[in-house]
Design an enzyme around this catalytic site. Sequence first.
Site, PDB file in Angstrom:
ATOM      1  N   CYS A   7       0.849  -1.205   0.000  1.00 38.79           N
ATOM      2  CA  CYS A   7       0.000   0.000   0.000  1.00 38.79           C
ATOM      3  C   CYS A   7       0.877   1.245   0.000  1.00 38.79           C
ATOM      4  CB  CYS A   7      -0.932   0.018   1.208  1.00 38.79           C
ATOM      5  SG  CYS A   7      -2.399  -1.017   1.034  1.00 38.79           S
ATOM      6  N   ASN A  87       1.354 -16.559  -4.554  1.00 37.83           N
ATOM      7  CA  ASN A  87       1.423 -17.305  -3.302  1.00 37.83           C
ATOM      8  C   ASN A  87       0.242 -16.886  -2.433  1.00 37.83           C
ATOM      9  OD1 ASN A  87       3.883 -18.529  -4.019  1.00 37.83           O
ATOM     10  ND2 ASN A  87       5.022 -16.726  -3.347  1.00 37.83           N
ATOM     11  N   HIS A 100      -0.524 -10.036  -4.729  1.00 34.98           N
ATOM     12  CA  HIS A 100       0.441  -9.685  -5.780  1.00 34.98           C
ATOM     13  C   HIS A 100       0.758 -10.901  -6.625  1.00 34.98           C
ATOM     14  CE1 HIS A 100       2.638 -10.956  -2.197  1.00 34.98           C
ATOM     15  NE2 HIS A 100       3.550 -11.443  -3.019  1.00 34.98           N
ATOM     16  N   HIS A 102       3.699 -12.608  -8.962  1.00 34.74           N
ATOM     17  CA  HIS A 102       5.133 -12.621  -9.299  1.00 34.74           C
ATOM     18  C   HIS A 102       5.292 -12.934 -10.788  1.00 34.74           C
ATOM     19  CE1 HIS A 102       6.802 -13.166  -5.067  1.00 34.74           C
ATOM     20  NE2 HIS A 102       5.545 -13.536  -4.876  1.00 34.74           N
TER      21      HIS A 102
HETATM   22  P1  5GP Z   1       5.212 -13.502  -1.210  1.00 30.01           P
HETATM   23  O1  5GP Z   1       6.150 -14.413  -0.493  1.00 30.01           O
HETATM   24  O2  5GP Z   1       4.262 -12.809  -0.264  1.00 30.01           O
HETATM   25  O3  5GP Z   1       4.512 -14.154  -2.357  1.00 30.01           O
HETATM   26  O4  5GP Z   1       6.113 -12.422  -1.905  1.00 30.01           O
HETATM   27  C1  5GP Z   1       6.507 -11.237  -1.314  1.00 30.01           C
HETATM   28  C2  5GP Z   1       7.627 -10.705  -2.169  1.00 30.01           C
HETATM   29  O5  5GP Z   1       7.775  -9.335  -1.883  1.00 30.01           O
HETATM   30  C3  5GP Z   1       8.980 -11.384  -1.901  1.00 30.01           C
HETATM   31  O6  5GP Z   1       9.481 -11.910  -3.119  1.00 30.01           O
HETATM   32  C4  5GP Z   1       9.839 -10.246  -1.353  1.00 30.01           C
HETATM   33  O7  5GP Z   1      11.177 -10.318  -1.791  1.00 30.01           O
HETATM   34  C5  5GP Z   1       9.138  -8.999  -1.886  1.00 30.01           C
HETATM   35  N1  5GP Z   1       9.254  -7.848  -1.019  1.00 30.01           N
HETATM   36  C6  5GP Z   1       9.115  -7.811   0.335  1.00 30.01           C
HETATM   37  N2  5GP Z   1       9.248  -6.556   0.794  1.00 30.01           N
HETATM   38  C7  5GP Z   1       9.475  -5.781  -0.299  1.00 30.01           C
HETATM   39  C8  5GP Z   1       9.721  -4.374  -0.471  1.00 30.01           C
HETATM   40  O8  5GP Z   1       9.726  -3.589   0.473  1.00 30.01           O
HETATM   41  N3  5GP Z   1       9.915  -3.936  -1.747  1.00 30.01           N
HETATM   42  C9  5GP Z   1       9.903  -4.777  -2.817  1.00 30.01           C
HETATM   43  N4  5GP Z   1      10.109  -4.240  -4.016  1.00 30.01           N
HETATM   44  N5  5GP Z   1       9.687  -6.107  -2.693  1.00 30.01           N
HETATM   45  C10 5GP Z   1       9.479  -6.604  -1.454  1.00 30.01           C
HETATM   46 ZN    ZN Z   2      -1.792  -3.254   1.230  1.00 26.17          ZN
END
Ligand code: 5GP
Ligand code: ZN
Length: 116
Positions: A7, A87, A100, A102
């Site tokens: 956000c 995920n 989100h 990927h």
């Molecule tokens: P999830 O594990 O929730 O599917 O993916 C979260 C992703 O967000 C991870 O790949 C992590 O590296 C990325 N991520 C976490 N914090 C930040 C941030 O502050 N900035 C960016 N650009 N990516 C982030």
């Molecule tokens: Zn949010």
Amino acid sequence: MDSCIFCNIAAGLSPARILYQDAQVIAFHDIRPLAPVHLLVAPRQHIESLNQAGPQDEALLGHMLLVARQLAQQEGIAQSGYRLVINTGSDGGQTIFHLHLHILGGKRIAYPLRDL
Ligand code: 5GP
Ligand code: ZN
């Protein structure tokens, strides 16, 4: 959601390497890339995970896919191929609870996935 990093990125309050944004979504480089190309596409609106998305989000979810396709083309991985991942929840490995997508590419992405 004040405490949500995505956000805050969408609101311009936290830095990110933003590649694309419009009224519905924002796309930026993952901070810890797992592949030569590792991008994230997130809705501006705070939706915790795919579990919290509903029929009212159908157009938004479709838009996220088309933005991903566009970015894959723009980043030069459309032809070589790429993996899209959402995920969801604990077993899904979700760590940021703001929906989100990927986009992973630029190398062969392992599949099937290994056990943790
Ligand atoms: P999830 O594990 O929730 O599917 O993916 C979260 C992703 O967000 C991870 O790949 C992590 O590296 C990325 N991520 C976490 N914090 C930040 C941030 O502050 N900035 C960016 N650009 N990516 C982030
Ligand atoms: Zn949010």
